[in-house]
Design a protein around this motif. Structure first.
Motif, PDB file in Angstrom:
ATOM      1  N   MET B   1       0.849  -1.209   0.000  1.00  0.00           N
ATOM      2  CA  MET B   1       0.000   0.000   0.000  1.00  0.00           C
ATOM      3  C   MET B   1       0.884   1.259   0.000  1.00  0.00           C
ATOM      4  SD  MET B   1      -3.398   0.752   2.236  1.00  0.00           S
ATOM      5  CE  MET B   1      -2.713   0.438   3.840  1.00  0.00           C
ATOM      6  N   THR B   2       0.595   2.170  -0.908  1.00  0.00           N
ATOM      7  CA  THR B   2       1.377   3.412  -0.994  1.00  0.00           C
ATOM      8  C   THR B   2       1.161   4.255   0.263  1.00  0.00           C
ATOM      9  OG1 THR B   2      -0.373   4.734  -1.995  1.00  0.00           O
ATOM     10  CG2 THR B   2       0.983   3.426  -3.492  1.00  0.00           C
ATOM     11  N   ARG B   3       2.075   5.201   0.467  1.00  0.00           N
ATOM     12  CA  ARG B   3       1.970   6.067   1.630  1.00  0.00           C
ATOM     13  C   ARG B   3       0.663   6.871   1.559  1.00  0.00           C
ATOM     14  NH1 ARG B   3       3.322   5.849   6.225  1.00  0.00           N
ATOM     15  NH2 ARG B   3       4.821   7.143   7.325  1.00  0.00           N
ATOM     16  N   LYS B   4       0.321   7.315   0.349  1.00  0.00           N
ATOM     17  CA  LYS B   4      -0.909   8.095   0.171  1.00  0.00           C
ATOM     18  C   LYS B   4      -2.134   7.276   0.585  1.00  0.00           C
ATOM     19  CE  LYS B   4      -3.391  10.998  -3.139  1.00  0.00           C
ATOM     20  NZ  LYS B   4      -3.279  11.775  -4.394  1.00  0.00           N
ATOM     21  N   ARG B   5      -2.158   6.013   0.192  1.00  0.00           N
ATOM     22  CA  ARG B   5      -3.260   5.104   0.569  1.00  0.00           C
ATOM     23  C   ARG B   5      -3.374   4.986   2.084  1.00  0.00           C
ATOM     24  NH1 ARG B   5      -7.509   4.746  -1.355  1.00  0.00           N
ATOM     25  NH2 ARG B   5      -7.209   5.269  -3.515  1.00  0.00           N
ATOM     26  N   GLN B   6      -2.212   4.842   2.727  1.00  0.00           N
ATOM     27  CA  GLN B   6      -2.210   4.720   4.193  1.00  0.00           C
ATOM     28  C   GLN B   6      -2.788   5.974   4.831  1.00  0.00           C
ATOM     29  OE1 GLN B   6       2.020   3.962   4.783  1.00  0.00           O
ATOM     30  NE2 GLN B   6       1.674   1.765   5.001  1.00  0.00           N
ATOM     31  N   ILE B   7      -2.404   7.123   4.268  1.00  0.00           N
ATOM     32  CA  ILE B   7      -2.926   8.396   4.802  1.00  0.00           C
ATOM     33  C   ILE B   7      -4.443   8.451   4.648  1.00  0.00           C
ATOM     34  CG2 ILE B   7      -3.001  10.893   4.426  1.00  0.00           C
ATOM     35  CD1 ILE B   7      -0.011  10.717   3.664  1.00  0.00           C
ATOM     36  N   LEU B   8      -4.933   8.082   3.465  1.00  0.00           N
ATOM     37  CA  LEU B   8      -6.377   8.129   3.206  1.00  0.00           C
ATOM     38  C   LEU B   8      -7.133   7.182   4.139  1.00  0.00           C
ATOM     39  CD1 LEU B   8      -6.338   8.220  -0.713  1.00  0.00           C
ATOM     40  CD2 LEU B   8      -6.924  10.110   0.837  1.00  0.00           C
ATOM     41  N   LYS B   9      -6.576   6.010   4.351  1.00  0.00           N
ATOM     42  CA  LYS B   9      -7.226   5.022   5.202  1.00  0.00           C
ATOM     43  C   LYS B   9      -7.276   5.507   6.655  1.00  0.00           C
ATOM     44  CE  LYS B   9      -7.077   0.115   6.421  1.00  0.00           C
ATOM     45  NZ  LYS B   9      -6.383  -1.183   6.238  1.00  0.00           N
ATOM     46  N   THR B  10      -6.154   6.019   7.132  1.00  0.00           N
ATOM     47  CA  THR B  10      -6.102   6.520   8.507  1.00  0.00           C
ATOM     48  C   THR B  10      -7.020   7.725   8.676  1.00  0.00           C
ATOM     49  OG1 THR B  10      -3.795   5.804   8.602  1.00  0.00           O
ATOM     50  CG2 THR B  10      -4.550   7.282  10.337  1.00  0.00           C
ATOM     51  N   ALA B  11      -7.014   8.606   7.680  1.00  0.00           N
ATOM     52  CA  ALA B  11      -7.866   9.800   7.747  1.00  0.00           C
ATOM     53  C   ALA B  11      -9.339   9.401   7.812  1.00  0.00           C
ATOM     54  CB  ALA B  11      -7.608  10.696   6.533  1.00  0.00           C
ATOM     55  N   ALA B  12      -9.727   8.413   7.012  1.00  0.00           N
ATOM     56  CA  ALA B  12     -11.125   7.972   7.007  1.00  0.00           C
ATOM     57  C   ALA B  12     -11.533   7.461   8.388  1.00  0.00           C
ATOM     58  CB  ALA B  12     -11.332   6.892   5.949  1.00  0.00           C
ATOM     59  N   GLN B  13     -10.622   6.726   9.037  1.00  0.00           N
ATOM     60  CA  GLN B  13     -10.922   6.234  10.395  1.00  0.00           C
ATOM     61  C   GLN B  13     -11.147   7.391  11.361  1.00  0.00           C
ATOM     62  OE1 GLN B  13      -7.588   3.744  11.395  1.00  0.00           O
ATOM     63  NE2 GLN B  13      -8.191   2.073  10.039  1.00  0.00           N
ATOM     64  N   LEU B  14     -10.236   8.369  11.325  1.00  0.00           N
ATOM     65  CA  LEU B  14     -10.334   9.498  12.250  1.00  0.00           C
ATOM     66  C   LEU B  14     -11.557  10.357  11.947  1.00  0.00           C
ATOM     67  CD1 LEU B  14      -6.586  10.607  12.577  1.00  0.00           C
ATOM     68  CD2 LEU B  14      -7.936   9.176  14.100  1.00  0.00           C
ATOM     69  N   PHE B  15     -11.794  10.634  10.658  1.00  0.00           N
ATOM     70  CA  PHE B  15     -12.965  11.433  10.275  1.00  0.00           C
ATOM     71  C   PHE B  15     -14.247  10.732  10.732  1.00  0.00           C
ATOM     72  CE2 PHE B  15     -10.734  13.544   6.359  1.00  0.00           C
ATOM     73  CZ  PHE B  15      -9.924  14.259   7.223  1.00  0.00           C
ATOM     74  N   LYS B  16     -14.289   9.431  10.611  1.00  0.00           N
ATOM     75  CA  LYS B  16     -15.473   8.686  11.036  1.00  0.00           C
ATOM     76  C   LYS B  16     -15.724   8.876  12.528  1.00  0.00           C
ATOM     77  CE  LYS B  16     -17.446   4.128  11.680  1.00  0.00           C
ATOM     78  NZ  LYS B  16     -17.222   2.678  11.733  1.00  0.00           N
ATOM     79  N   GLU B  17     -14.655   8.817  13.320  1.00  0.00           N
ATOM     80  CA  GLU B  17     -14.810   8.899  14.777  1.00  0.00           C
ATOM     81  C   GLU B  17     -15.179  10.302  15.262  1.00  0.00           C
ATOM     82  OE1 GLU B  17     -11.234   7.473  16.585  1.00  0.00           O
ATOM     83  OE2 GLU B  17     -11.383   5.521  15.598  1.00  0.00           O
ATOM     84  N   ARG B  18     -14.456  11.303  14.713  1.00  0.00           N
ATOM     85  CA  ARG B  18     -14.589  12.650  15.268  1.00  0.00           C
ATOM     86  C   ARG B  18     -15.147  13.680  14.315  1.00  0.00           C
ATOM     87  NH1 ARG B  18      -8.576  13.446  17.191  1.00  0.00           N
ATOM     88  NH2 ARG B  18      -8.151  11.257  16.738  1.00  0.00           N
ATOM     89  N   GLY B  19     -15.271  13.333  13.036  1.00  0.00           N
ATOM     90  CA  GLY B  19     -15.732  14.309  12.056  1.00  0.00           C
ATOM     91  C   GLY B  19     -14.582  15.095  11.452  1.00  0.00           C
TER      92      GLY B  19
END
Lengths: 187, 187
Positions: B1-19
DNA sequence: GTCTATAGTTGGATAGAC
DNA sequence: GTCTATCCAACTATAGAC
């Protein structure tokens, strides 16, 4: 209407449109034609505004559920009454309901705990009604969690839909929504 | 997984939790064990992250709808396939779907317009299927808007519910949800 | 590709005059 | 009860060393 009420009402509108975190105290003050500092003569801070908006409407649901549980009608009739309750609250507290649905996770401390407790109790009470309906043969014998999920998903979304409707359309909704949710759309 | 993919995946998790608004670039960087400044070697800014997350999953729905429309089955069967589509996407893109549902209003400029267009087209296509089902006598002759509202309310909420379920429960859901949504819960 | 340092802006909230 | 002025923390994003 007191100044505090006006602030709560305006805040609910803004939170509904942009979300709690995206609305600043300066935004809220501007919408009320005043300066941010002046808000603090009426409320203690941004968190108090959020907590008041959400817990007021949460208690409306609890009170409504208590009234439905008191009567001794069938589970089907109770489910119908709860659907009507959601429609009524969506009409009367549209903005506050939107805030409850989208920004509850931004509550902090005791108000957060209280909201979680109220929601859990409400869902448990709703589930009991569905279970008694299954026992009485009024509802299909399927997974209660799935039934509850489907009902609450729709009921929680009503506020998105109601403001666009006319009075006669709302009257239709009060008849059609119980029908659609309880007896389905297949002919 | 590219670094960009990892960022998108992590961001989606955080956005889901806190907005979206409540998550800072520092939060995101910390969750990836790096510094905020380093993120900018992979993405142009916070908005690009949001737009990528939302539009990717929005296109999944569009592609799925196109496939359903291509076949020449009954309206009932098509509605069933769309329900399965929502379950599949909710399983595969849980976090991104949460972000789409709660943070789409924080999109800006062209991505905002594109999302609105995709959603409008999807709802129109869904409505056409329901209308053809009514004409064919497969569905009750009730208000199409109300039918669509009820279906989409539940389908859009699946992501809230799916992560708690086991594989067998998900299999049950694929059978029970079409039944509950299309034929109701009354016995 | 990641870091430190920092620019430039904006956030919630307070102090004190009127 | 509202204002101006302001504090200070936190924000997104950039510059430039390594």
């Amino acid at each position: 209407m007191t100044r505090k009420r006006q602030i709560l009402k305006t805040a609910a509108q803004l939170f509904k449109e942009r979300g709690y975190s995206a609305v600043t105290m300066r935004d809220l003050a501007a919408a009320m034609d005043m300066k941010a500092a002046s808000l603090y003569n009426h409320i203690s801070g941004k968190q108090e505004i959020l907590a008041t908006i959400i817990l007021e409407v949460a208690h409306e649901f609890t009170t409504g559920m208590d009234m439905v549980e008191e009567n001794d009608k069938s589970a089907f009739a109770k489910a119908e009454q709860l659907i009507i309750l959601h429609i009524k609250i969506a009409l009367e507290y549209t903005d506050a309901l939107a805030v409850l649905n989208t920004d509850w996770m931004h509550l902090e401390g005791a108000p957060y705990q209280e909201y979680i407790t109220l929601r859990k109790e409400y869902e448990l009470d709703f589930k009991k009604i569905l279970e008694s309906g299954i026992k009485a043969g009024e509802f299909k014998a399927m997974n209660v969690e799935t039934m509850l999920f489907n009902l609450l998903s729709t009921l929680r979304s009503i506020y998105l839909w109601i403001p666009k409707k006319s009075a006669t359309e709302v009257a239709d909704l009060k008849k059609e929504l119980p029908q659609i949710l309880l007896t389905g759309i297949s002919s």
